[in-house]
Write an enzyme that holds these catalytic residues in place. Structure first.
Site, PDB file in Angstrom:
ATOM      1  N   LYS A   1      -7.378  -3.452   3.571  1.00 16.33           N
ATOM      2  CA  LYS A   1      -6.132  -2.520   4.033  1.00 16.33           C
ATOM      3  C   LYS A   1      -5.679  -2.964   5.371  1.00 16.33           C
ATOM      4  O   LYS A   1      -6.605  -3.068   6.136  1.00 16.33           O
ATOM      5  CB  LYS A   1      -6.273  -1.175   3.746  1.00 16.33           C
ATOM      6  CG  LYS A   1      -7.130  -0.348   4.459  1.00 16.33           C
ATOM      7  CD  LYS A   1      -7.151   1.182   3.924  1.00 16.33           C
ATOM      8  CE  LYS A   1      -8.291   1.737   4.751  1.00 16.33           C
ATOM      9  NZ  LYS A   1      -8.557   3.082   4.333  1.00 16.33           N
TER      10      LYS A   1
ATOM     11  N   GLU B   1      -1.179   4.005  -8.617  1.00 13.24           N
ATOM     12  CA  GLU B   1      -1.015   4.844  -7.684  1.00 13.24           C
ATOM     13  C   GLU B   1       0.301   5.571  -8.231  1.00 13.24           C
ATOM     14  O   GLU B   1       1.205   5.303  -8.542  1.00 13.24           O
ATOM     15  CB  GLU B   1      -0.760   4.259  -6.316  1.00 13.24           C
ATOM     16  CG  GLU B   1      -0.487   5.098  -5.298  1.00 13.24           C
ATOM     17  CD  GLU B   1      -1.678   5.375  -4.347  1.00 13.24           C
ATOM     18  OE1 GLU B   1      -2.914   5.186  -4.946  1.00 13.24           O
ATOM     19  OE2 GLU B   1      -1.780   5.966  -3.331  1.00 13.24           O
TER      20      GLU B   1
ATOM     21  N   ARG C   1      -3.917   8.146  -6.009  1.00 14.03           N
ATOM     22  CA  ARG C   1      -4.706   7.332  -6.854  1.00 14.03           C
ATOM     23  C   ARG C   1      -4.829   7.872  -8.215  1.00 14.03           C
ATOM     24  O   ARG C   1      -5.240   8.876  -8.360  1.00 14.03           O
ATOM     25  CB  ARG C   1      -6.213   6.708  -6.079  1.00 14.03           C
ATOM     26  CG  ARG C   1      -6.976   5.920  -6.902  1.00 14.03           C
ATOM     27  CD  ARG C   1      -6.569   4.594  -6.422  1.00 14.03           C
ATOM     28  NE  ARG C   1      -7.275   3.364  -6.799  1.00 14.03           N
ATOM     29  CZ  ARG C   1      -8.074   2.767  -6.273  1.00 14.03           C
ATOM     30  NH1 ARG C   1      -8.470   3.284  -5.156  1.00 14.03           N
ATOM     31  NH2 ARG C   1      -9.034   1.886  -7.083  1.00 14.03           N
TER      32      ARG C   1
ATOM     33  N   PHE D   1      -1.731  -1.528 -10.317  1.00 12.60           N
ATOM     34  CA  PHE D   1      -2.257  -2.692  -9.541  1.00 12.60           C
ATOM     35  C   PHE D   1      -3.202  -3.170 -10.258  1.00 12.60           C
ATOM     36  O   PHE D   1      -4.037  -4.426  -9.657  1.00 12.60           O
ATOM     37  CB  PHE D   1      -2.468  -2.374  -8.117  1.00 12.60           C
ATOM     38  CG  PHE D   1      -2.988  -1.235  -7.645  1.00 12.60           C
ATOM     39  CD1 PHE D   1      -4.402  -0.938  -7.975  1.00 12.60           C
ATOM     40  CD2 PHE D   1      -2.254  -0.175  -7.110  1.00 12.60           C
ATOM     41  CE1 PHE D   1      -5.204  -0.149  -7.274  1.00 12.60           C
ATOM     42  CE2 PHE D   1      -3.072   0.942  -6.686  1.00 12.60           C
ATOM     43  CZ  PHE D   1      -4.529   1.063  -6.654  1.00 12.60           C
TER      44      PHE D   1
ATOM     45  N   LYS E   1       0.872  -1.040  -0.085  1.00 14.35           N
ATOM     46  CA  LYS E   1      -0.044   0.004   0.089  1.00 14.35           C
ATOM     47  C   LYS E   1       0.818   1.308   0.003  1.00 14.35           C
ATOM     48  O   LYS E   1       1.628   1.622   0.941  1.00 14.35           O
ATOM     49  CB  LYS E   1      -1.029   0.190   1.047  1.00 14.35           C
ATOM     50  CG  LYS E   1      -1.839   1.180   1.125  1.00 14.35           C
ATOM     51  CD  LYS E   1      -3.172   1.004   2.210  1.00 14.35           C
ATOM     52  CE  LYS E   1      -4.016   1.993   2.043  1.00 14.35           C
ATOM     53  NZ  LYS E   1      -3.966   3.525   1.882  1.00 14.35           N
TER      54      LYS E   1
END
Ligand code: ATP
Length: 507
Positions: free
Chosen positions: A378, A260, A216, A300, A211
């Site tokens: 997450k 990201e 984003r 991703f 992460k």
């Protein structure tokens, strides 16, 4: 349709506390509005302008013209004037804009003037209303609400989807497809208190992805044209040339990718989030900024490749498409595992490398656009939540004259907020000064001289050690050792965490 009809329904919805009652009022109006004005009506009732911002500040609205006695303004007429106001810019624009604003308000009754001022200032915006509005559109159009929701995630605009549903029913809703060049609401992640709990939720084996604490991005490519959107669907293409170049170098001409961007230091560790955020939001002198603070891109997910929509495909297949397309260095580091110890080691490594944590992903989950799907969970070493400030208390001692202790609320998806605790920790002098000024601007309702209630508009990121059961607060739970990390001006109240997210963190 007349503006006054919308104003009356908006007031009726505010007065009604029952969800079904609100839906009934809205559906009744949507059943009457013509196709040309449906989008405008839905926007206004959601507290938004179709033009989003028109650049009218409080100063412009200080002395309003005399209101009219009879309501005659139509939605179309009001909307046309607002578009004109937005279009005025450049030299002498202040004067021209004021004249147009005066023209707009001179055509309104005092009830409409009040509504319009609040609308222009975003005071009528209520994210919680979205769910109610979806149901109302479904009811008025006869389409199932699931179809309205799906179209909404693909188009991102309730007024556009609602107007289509009212005009063409289910068939019109099914015509919404993933389109290259049009942003889709991104899939969001749920939370878990630790890696083991996340694996259990996702089902094993699961994919563990780094992460990254960046911004984003959703990249669309059609031929040689690339567009990049943020999580809030804003177009940031000119600000991120690194990403545009990376996408143009890929061997597919038609694609939509999710990922990201993040500013990394020369040693590969991340800069603080603000560095990435400010680089991404800077519009001028991008070439120079790029030299000083280059952005790294990590993808991703793949939503579409060469004409094939992948949204409904399981994660594992979308990953295959992604890895075929994207060079290794631009893929988000990941590990597929079904072993808790291995997963915990991977988590410890990513945190040691300076990143935020992991997103644990179910291999079977489709891309749940616009939703906090159960397929992504997450995990962070330090728990944080984005909460809404509901009130602030005057400080004492060194903090005399400053608004200090914050009352923190999580969003209730049914509407309103649930208070989870208070904090005066983590505040610098600068932050205290800022928040005192800001919360006095937002103050509302009576005060007991001690607690200042504020309009729930400010999102603050809070760190805490855990969630415990507590009879003291209405939600039956409270945060342990809550402290302020930073304010999140980039987030809207609708983006704040919900009570359900908090409940999922209770051990
Ligand atoms: N590998 C990844 N997969 C999905 N999202 C990722 C990944 N790495 C970083 N992210 C970021 O994490 C976010 C997912 O968490 P969430 O949906 O809760 O958003 P958020 O509310 O912005 O969370 P946070 O404030 O914790 O970043 C994404 O919006 C994205 O910006």
């Amino acid at each position: 349709m007349l503006l006054i009809d919308v104003v009356r329904v908006s007031e009726a919805v505010t007065r009604t506390s029952a969800r079904l009652g609100k839906i009934g009022h809205l559906a009744e109006l949507l059943g009457r509005v013509g196709p040309d004005e449906a989008g405008i009506a839905i926007s206004y009732l959601s507290g938004e302008l179709p033009q989003r911002q028109v650049g009218v500040g409080w100063r412009t609205l200080e002395d309003l013209p005399q209101p009219k006695l009879a309501a005659t303004a139509t939605l179309t007429a009001v909307d046309t004037l607002l578009s004109k106001i937005k279009a005025v810019s450049g030299q002498g624009s202040q004067v021209a804009r004021r004249a147009l604003v005066a023209e707009l308000f001179a055509g309104l009754t005092s009830q409409e003037q009040q509504f319009m001022s609040r609308l222009l200032h975003g005071e009528l915006r209520q994210g919680a209303l979205d769910g109610v509005m979806i149901e109302a559109v479904a009811k008025a159009s006869g389409a199932p609400s699931g179809d309205v929701r799906r179209a909404l995630t693909l188009r991102g605009s309730l007024p556009a989807v609602g107007a289509a549903a009212l005009a063409g029913g289910v068939a019109a809703l099914h015509a919404f497809r993933l389109e290259v060049g049009r942003a889709v609401s991104p899939m969001l992640a749920g939370s878990a208190p630790n890696v083991a709990a996340a694996l259990e939720k996702a089902g094993t084996p699961a994919a563990l992805e780094w992460k990254l604490d960046g911004v984003r991005v959703q990249a669309h490519r059609a031929g040689s044209e690339v567009k990049v959107f943020t999580r809030t669907l804003d177009d940031i293409t000119p600000q991120v040339p690194e990403l545009v170049e990376a996408v143009l170098a890929m061997p597919a001409e038609d694609l939509v990718l999710d990922g990201e961007v993040i500013a990394l230091r020369p040693d590969g560790r991340p800069h603080p989030f603000q560095v990435t955020a400010s680089r991404v939001s800077s519009k001028t002198d991008v070439a120079r900024l790029r030299e000083r603070t280059p952005l790294s891109v990590f993808f991703f997910d793949a939503l579409r490749v060469d004409g094939a929509d992948l949204l409904d495909q399981p994660y594992a297949e979308r990953q295959e498409a992604l890895t075929r397309l994207v060079p290794q260095g631009l893929l988000t580091p990941r590990l597929v595992s079904d072993e808790v110890t291995e997963a915990e080691q991977f988590f410890a490594d990513v945190v040691k490398a300076g990143h935020e944590g992991l997103v644990v992903k179910s291999l079977a989950s489709p891309y749940a656009a616009g939703r906090r799907g159960a397929g992504w969970i997450k995990v962070k070493p330090r728990h944080t939540l984005d909460l809404v400030v509901l009130a602030a208390e005057w400080g004492h001692g060194r903090r005399q004259g400053k608004l200090s202790n914050l009352h923190l609320g999580a969003r209730d998806p049914e509407g309103g907020f649930v208070m989870l605790g208070k904090t005066f920790k983590g505040m610098t002098d600068e932050l205290l000064a800022w928040q005192t000024e800001r919360f006095l601007e937002l103050a509302e309702g009576p005060t007991d001289g001690w607690t200042v209630r504020v309009r729930p508009e400010v999102v603050v990121e809070i760190a805490f050690d855990g969630v415990q059961r507590s009879p003291r607060y209405p939600g039956g739970m409270a945060l342990r050792f809550a402290r302020v990390l930073r304010y999140r001006p980039d987030k809207r109240v609708e983006d704040a965490d919900t009570v359900e997210t908090v409940r999922a963190l209770m051990l």
